[in-house]
Scaffold this motif. Structure first.
Motif, mmCIF file in Angstrom:
data_model
loop_
_atom_site.group_PDB
_atom_site.id
_atom_site.type_symbol
_atom_site.label_atom_id
_atom_site.label_comp_id
_atom_site.label_asym_id
_atom_site.label_seq_id
_atom_site.Cartn_x
_atom_site.Cartn_y
_atom_site.Cartn_z
ATOM 1 N N ARG A 1 -6.116 4.079 13.084
ATOM 2 C CA ARG A 1 -5.919 5.452 12.628
ATOM 3 C C ARG A 1 -5.002 5.530 11.419
ATOM 4 N NH1 ARG A 1 -9.802 5.672 14.186
ATOM 5 N NH2 ARG A 1 -10.651 6.493 16.133
ATOM 6 N N GLU A 2 -4.102 4.550 11.298
ATOM 7 C CA GLU A 2 -3.145 4.586 10.198
ATOM 8 C C GLU A 2 -2.733 3.164 9.859
ATOM 9 O OE1 GLU A 2 -0.234 7.715 10.505
ATOM 10 O OE2 GLU A 2 1.324 6.408 9.696
ATOM 11 N N HIS B 1 -0.100 0.947 6.871
ATOM 12 C CA HIS B 1 0.884 1.024 5.799
ATOM 13 C C HIS B 1 0.915 -0.289 5.042
ATOM 14 C CE1 HIS B 1 3.025 4.689 7.331
ATOM 15 N NE2 HIS B 1 2.367 4.328 8.411
ATOM 16 N N ARG C 1 0.100 4.496 2.262
ATOM 17 C CA ARG C 1 -0.205 4.844 3.652
ATOM 18 C C ARG C 1 -1.637 5.352 3.687
ATOM 19 N NH1 ARG C 1 0.691 10.251 6.088
ATOM 20 N NH2 ARG C 1 0.123 10.108 8.298
ATOM 21 N N THR D 1 -4.775 6.761 6.181
ATOM 22 C CA THR D 1 -5.182 7.273 7.481
ATOM 23 C C THR D 1 -6.701 7.315 7.541
ATOM 24 O OG1 THR D 1 -5.134 9.567 6.715
ATOM 25 C CG2 THR D 1 -3.110 8.687 7.698
#
Lengths: 109, 111
Positions: free
Chosen positions: A54-55, A57, A62, A64
């Motif tokens: 979902r995410e 970094h 970042r 998503t």
């Protein structure tokens, strides 16, 4: 055919601000990738996010992914002049990688 | 360091001539791709290869051909160049991770 559609097509912000770009797609995917292209250069891979993530970094980046909305966003924090470039999303389904038309990001000093 | 190189970087040719763009990678990747990039169209896939002796057509393959005789090279040939083939051409390769590594591009002008 283009599956990924980036939004906005162009974005101009002040240095130090955050930049957000969006990518929408139409079919199921295995993963989604973001690339950067500086003027007159080849594309450089930034980040890959899998369909079950979902995410993600990476440094000031970042990403998503919302598979229910078939969309992804790329956030660049604390932008720098060197971030001026075009940014492309690409969606992978099995062996096919399909590209969007890109977002042109300009960082103003 | 491993890399992917394209040559020539710039080429001007005339309509009807045969042109070959070279692509050489030292990543030892099985997968190699040729794209063209035009304003308003993003990247469009011309041909791709998943290994030696394997070649496949992409979405805009008409007028182009490739051959894969070894792992490192995938030359792109325009059999009879047309003005519509004026573009920037990118070669890329990928391994098991799926991320693509791109060359710096070859800008072709067909007069």
């Amino acid at each position: 055919s283009q599956q990924g559609e980036e939004d906005p097509q162009a974005l101009s912000i002040q240095e130090g601000e955050n930049a957000t770009m969006n990518c929408s797609y139409k079919t199921s995917i295995n993963n989604l990738q973001w690339y950067r292209q500086n003027s007159g250069r080849g594309l450089v891979h930034l980040i890959l996010i899998r369909s079950n993530e979902r995410e993600k970094h990476s440094g000031r980046l970042r990403v998503t992914l919302d598979t229910s909305k078939k969309s992804s966003s790329l956030l660049i924090t604390a932008s720098r002049a060197a971030d001026t470039a075009s940014y492309f999303c690409a969606t992978r389904l099995y062996y096919q990688l399909i590209w969007g038309a890109g977002t042109k990001l300009i960082i103003k000093p | 360091d491993a890399e992917i190189t394209q040559s020539p970087r710039h080429k001007i040719t005339e309509t009807g001539r045969q042109v070959t763009l070279a692509c050489h990678q030292t990543w030892n990747h099985n997968n190699m791709f040729w794209y063209r990039q035009d304003l308003g169209h993003g990247l469009r896939l011309i041909h791709y290869s998943y290994g030696v002796q394997d070649t496949n057509k992409g979405e805009v393959s008409d007028g182009y051909s490739v051959s894969r005789s070894n792992t490192e090279d995938l030359p792109l040939t325009l059999e009879s160049a047309a003005s519509s083939q004026t573009s920037v051409y990118f070669c890329a390769s990928s391994g098991e991770t799926g991320e693509l590594f791109f060359g710096e591009g070859s800008r072709l002008t067909v007069l």
